[in-house]
Design an enzyme around this catalytic site. Structure first.
Site, PDB file in Angstrom:
ATOM      1  N   HIS A  71      13.206  -3.034 -15.272  1.00 43.82           N
ATOM      2  CA  HIS A  71      12.856  -2.296 -16.479  1.00 43.82           C
ATOM      3  C   HIS A  71      14.108  -2.042 -17.327  1.00 43.82           C
ATOM      4  O   HIS A  71      15.079  -1.456 -16.837  1.00 43.82           O
ATOM      5  CB  HIS A  71      12.224  -0.947 -16.136  1.00 43.82           C
ATOM      6  N   TYR A 134      17.983   9.702 -11.052  1.00 47.36           N
ATOM      7  CA  TYR A 134      18.650   9.201 -12.259  1.00 47.36           C
ATOM      8  C   TYR A 134      18.565  10.226 -13.390  1.00 47.36           C
ATOM      9  O   TYR A 134      17.555  10.900 -13.581  1.00 47.36           O
ATOM     10  CB  TYR A 134      18.092   7.849 -12.702  1.00 47.36           C
TER      11      TYR A 134
END
Length: 465
Positions: A71, A134
């Protein structure tokens, strides 16, 4: 695999520009371990960009072999592992020469990686109970542009530790396209306000990929009327729009319009730029000074004489609050359309002998020179702040410029007579005061590697082009 406790804080570059691997110290004892996962001051000192995270996400994976990606998203992310271990694979899906470049690495809790906008991110868990974390510097949006690549792409040829046919993969990830069918993600754009003005037209030649707006599209005087825009998709805003009717600004209506465009609108641009981490380039004027010194430096305190100068000084001060900004201060601007040089050329041709003020002294600044300087600043990225920009050469008066125009167009320069500003405007009401000395010190822009062009040669080129 045993967690590494011997790492020191350091960064390692990769074949993908902007993708940076970070080693993190993880001190521990019998009770467990501790790490500073994101420590802004230390990481900036190592050369990482200021991420500016707005969201912290954690993906927990029960089984080894869980595989996610590839992605590419329109924001930066800082990836780390809280528990367990992953095999990470990153593919550059940005438009440019490194499109398709691949980097892989195994990460445990002692490493992190900064993934820039447009780089495809994927991972495969190597241990059960792996927590993948993240930070991102923008919120997810359905309107954002995303780019995907198939995990099994033959061109990227990622050597997954656990074969993909044995891995846990979502149906959506299995359906992503091969590299040959991927549309590369474009970089963040540049937005230019005032695209139909003399500077806006000059900027089109040096910023061909920028988006240009006119007052009909985005009116600085009416920030509430601006159409919705995904501001995070822009890297820079160049404000080439302004209220510049110096004398009209002295009237009640003109004063309101000048403050609306040059201050209220600029304040909204500054707010947008700060909130979205955009570089704001704003064009200023010698009219912020009273013209009592021979040469104006960038750090000279503002001392405007009239309303126009007051609004420009106020706008400059507001732009100065934007973390990443360039105030480009100019003087005596000459571009497309009607201007002093064109007027003098017309008078010479028609046999008119003008009286021109000779006690206002400065340098010409051609719109092409301002555009060239703005493109330079955006490419080189020197320290934020104010930069004087004009053409180079000995300071001249407006009467000197008029004589040069007459000579360059084949007419007798002696036909131009000099007069004082006071005499020229005597008996005329509503005239704004002018600074008598407008010469700008060019040392700071020169120190960035920009060499201003000589005004005499630029004037000849302008008249003969």
């Amino acid at each position: 695999m045993t967690l590494r406790h011997d790492r020191t804080l350091q960064t390692t570059t990769t074949p993908i520009p902007g993708l940076v691997l970070v080693d993190l110290p993880v001190p521990g004892d019998g009770r467990g371990w501790f790490k500073e996962n994101w420590q802004r001051e230390k990481l900036l000192a190592l050369g990482l960009p200021d991420l500016g995270p707005v969201q912290n996400n954690i993906s927990f994976n029960d089984a080894a072999g869980t595989t996610r990606g590839i992605h590419a998203e329109p924001w930066d992310k800082y990836v780390s592992v809280a528990t367990g271990r992953i095999f990470g694979a990153w593919v550059d899906l940005r438009h440019g020469p490194t499109f398709g470049a691949v980097f892989t690495a195994e990460l445990d809790a002692s490493q992190a990686i900064l993934v820039p906008r447009g780089v495809g991110n994927s991972y495969q868990t190597l241990e059960p109970g792996t927590a993948y974390a993240y930070l991102v510097n923008d919120h997810w949006s359905p309107d954002a542009a995303y780019t995907f690549l198939n995990l099994a792409d033959e061109t990227a040829a990622i050597d997954w530790p656990i074969p993909l046919e044995e891995a846990e993969i979502s149906a959506k990830d299995l359906a992503h396209p091969r590299l040959a069918d991927v549309v590369p993600m474009r970089g963040r754009r540049t937005l230019v306000l005032g695209g139909d003005g003399q500077l806006g037209r000059a900027l089109r030649a040096v910023l061909p990929d920028a988006e240009f707006t006119t007052r009909a599209d985005l009116d600085l005087a009416r920030p509430g009327s601006w159409p919705p825009r995904r501001w995070r998709d822009y890297a820079a805003i160049v404000n080439a729009a302004a209220y510049t009717a110096v004398d009209a600004a002295e009237t009640p209506e003109g004063r309101r319009d000048a403050w609306a465009v040059n201050v209220t609108g600029v304040a909204e641009l500054a707010r947008v730029a700060t909130a979205n981490r955009i570089t704001l380039v704003h064009v200023s004027s010698d009219y912020v000074f009273d013209g009592t010194v021979d040469e104006h430096r960038e750090d000279e305190p503002a001392s405007p004489l009239g309303v126009y100068g007051q609004t420009k000084a106020a706008g400059d001060a507001i732009v100065g609050t934007v973390p990443d900004h360039y105030v480009v201060r100019t003087s005596w601007v000459i571009g497309d359309g009607g201007n002093f040089v064109r007027t003098m050329a017309s008078l010479a041709e028609r046999g008119v002998d003008p009286a021109v003020v000779d006690d206002q002294v400065g340098r010409l600044t051609f719109a092409t020179e301002i555009a060239r300087a703005i493109a330079h600043l955006l490419a080189v990225r020197p320290a934020p702040g104010t930069y004087n920009v004009s053409n180079d050469g000995d300071p001249v008066s407006w009467a000197d410029v008029a004589r040069q125009v007459f000579a360059a167009t084949g007419h007798d320069p002696a036909r131009v007579t000099g007069t004082t500003t006071a005499a020229y405007f005597a008996g005329r009401a509503g005239i704004a005061p002018r600074p008598l000395r407008s010469t700008l010190d060019l040392a700071r822009i020169r120190a960035t590697g920009f060499e201003p062009q000589q005004q005499d040669a630029a004037l000849v080129r302008y008249l003969t082009s």
